[in-house]
Write an enzyme that holds these catalytic residues in place. Sequence first.
Site, short mmCIF file in Angstrom:
data_model
loop_
_atom_site.label_atom_id
_atom_site.label_comp_id
_atom_site.label_asym_id
_atom_site.label_seq_id
_atom_site.Cartn_x
_atom_site.Cartn_y
_atom_site.Cartn_z
N ASP A 259 2.81 2.37 2.56
CA ASP A 259 3.28 2.89 3.84
C ASP A 259 3.38 1.91 5.05
OD1 ASP A 259 0.50 3.02 3.92
OD2 ASP A 259 0.60 5.11 3.59
N CYS B 262 0.88 -1.23 -0.09
CA CYS B 262 0.23 0.00 -0.04
C CYS B 262 0.90 1.28 0.01
CB CYS B 262 -0.90 0.02 0.97
SG CYS B 262 -1.86 -1.44 1.27
N CYS C 62 -2.91 8.57 6.46
CA CYS C 62 -1.68 8.63 7.08
C CYS C 62 -1.51 8.84 8.70
CB CYS C 62 -0.76 9.84 6.23
SG CYS C 62 -0.51 9.78 4.76
N CYS D 234 4.91 8.16 2.52
CA CYS D 234 4.98 9.36 1.89
C CYS D 234 5.33 10.58 2.98
CB CYS D 234 3.90 10.05 1.27
SG CYS D 234 2.15 10.08 2.56
#
Lengths: 136, 414
Positions: free
Chosen positions: A49, A47, A116, A73
């Site tokens: 991360d 994915c 995130c 990211c």
Amino acid sequence: MQMKIRELGVIMAYGEKVLDHYENPRNVGSFENTDNVGTGMVGAPACGDVMKLQIKVSDEGIIEDAVFKTYGCGSAIASSSLLTEWVKGKTLDEAQAIKNTQIAEELALPPVKIHCSVLAEDAINAAIADYKQKKA
Amino acid sequence: MSEQATDIISTERPIYLDYSATTPMDERVVAEMLKYMGPESSFGNPASRSHSFGWTAEAAVETARKNVADLVGANPKEIIFTSGATESDNLAIKGVAHFNHKRGKHIVTCKTEHKAVLDSCRQLEREGYEVTYLDPMQNGLVDLKVLEDALRDDTILVSIMHVNNEIGVIQDIEAIGNICRARKIIFHVDAAQSAGKVEINLEELPVDLMSFSGHKIYGPKGIGALYVQRKPRVRLEAQMHGGGHERGMRSGTLATHQIVGMGEAFRIAKEEMVEENARLLKLRNKLYDGVSDMEEVYVNGDIDQRIAGNINISFNYVEGESLLMALKELAISSGSACTSASLEPSYVLRALGRNDELAHSSIRFTMGRYTTEEEIDRTIKYVRTAVEKLRDLSPLWDMYKDGIDIDSIEWAAH
């Protein structure tokens, strides 16, 4: 005020606080996996991360120290960096009460990067669960 | 303009290594275009037959058409001007399909094609056509045997790109064309990324339709062309109806200045291509040699069957978007798209069978006419520093260093 075009572009895309945590990540590292350490690893390489967050807990149940490593990211790196700062000095319950929305708000994450902050919340919860399991 | 805005514009810009996205116009192109824009210029409508404004503009368009044709070994009469390669792809694919629907409704293309081709095919599927999307080999090239097996009696069109925009690999369009010819199937090639970079001779190549772009080879944006073979004649249904321009295949007043710009760009490319390729290959090799001694660095796509100006590299255990952020001195692009709407990495790299981590870790560097050796030297330095910094941050890098197989872990996909 003189701002270079590339800095301006990056700030527009990510927000100043994300950039600060990304450029100067706090508490990068790893702890030995001892009894008073809880480790949470969440996300998946597929994915894009993976977050590893570790907490060192005192006998009084206070998080004395926290470290992270993140593959992901800029917003994922910033979310985990910020969270390590926030949980230090907190009790496990207090740390567990931190919500992803607080992280997203502090970093001014755009809607596409909210996941995130969700991942960061998952990471601290996983670390706390790991610690509690060791102590159980 | 405010003082601050002037400051922003006047300060240093990143190193541009995204020539496959677009190129600046060559100064010679700009100079030619200016001759067809202002009130004192030859601004006429090329379709005006009654005065010299029109005649001059028409002559300029025809010179440009010849320049475009000359670069690719075509007859000028086989060049149809469009608004760009996307329109050319649409016109070729939908135009052929619609014209030939009584012969059959099956089309073959490849999973790594540009979206202009893939989405045109998707539209045809909605209209009742059937499309086969071929898997490329691991090096990005189409397996001729797989292609041949996919062809059917009702196949009317094969569309395969010449050079891939992400990984720069060059397909063997001659071999593919021969397979199509033997079965009388129309063959379309998207050459947006190959014109001016790879030798093309349509007089000999078994290609029926070929799409071109202006802005990928130092011409203006908003202009492209479609080669439509005359002997034997390839027929297609127009998508744009109106004044019957371009032999009825694409109506709309010809954009003289754009066309002249594209023509000049193609003329320059023909003159300078060989020399330019040699220079770019040197720069490309320098860049690759400068980073490939780091651990876990992989080239995506065939390294030999590839245009000189492209290198697509995966830096394993480093996520592409964060690498782009660390490399803000560089204007580059990544195969990773980390947004909540799409955690999907590049569909091109996935089609090669690259695992998701490597696809997420990919960076495309594309060099061009204005790239200097000094820029490549700096790029190497920036890339090495950024990759090392991010690997220090990466839990996956730690696991790799500890000898843990990442695939053996059960990850919770989110």
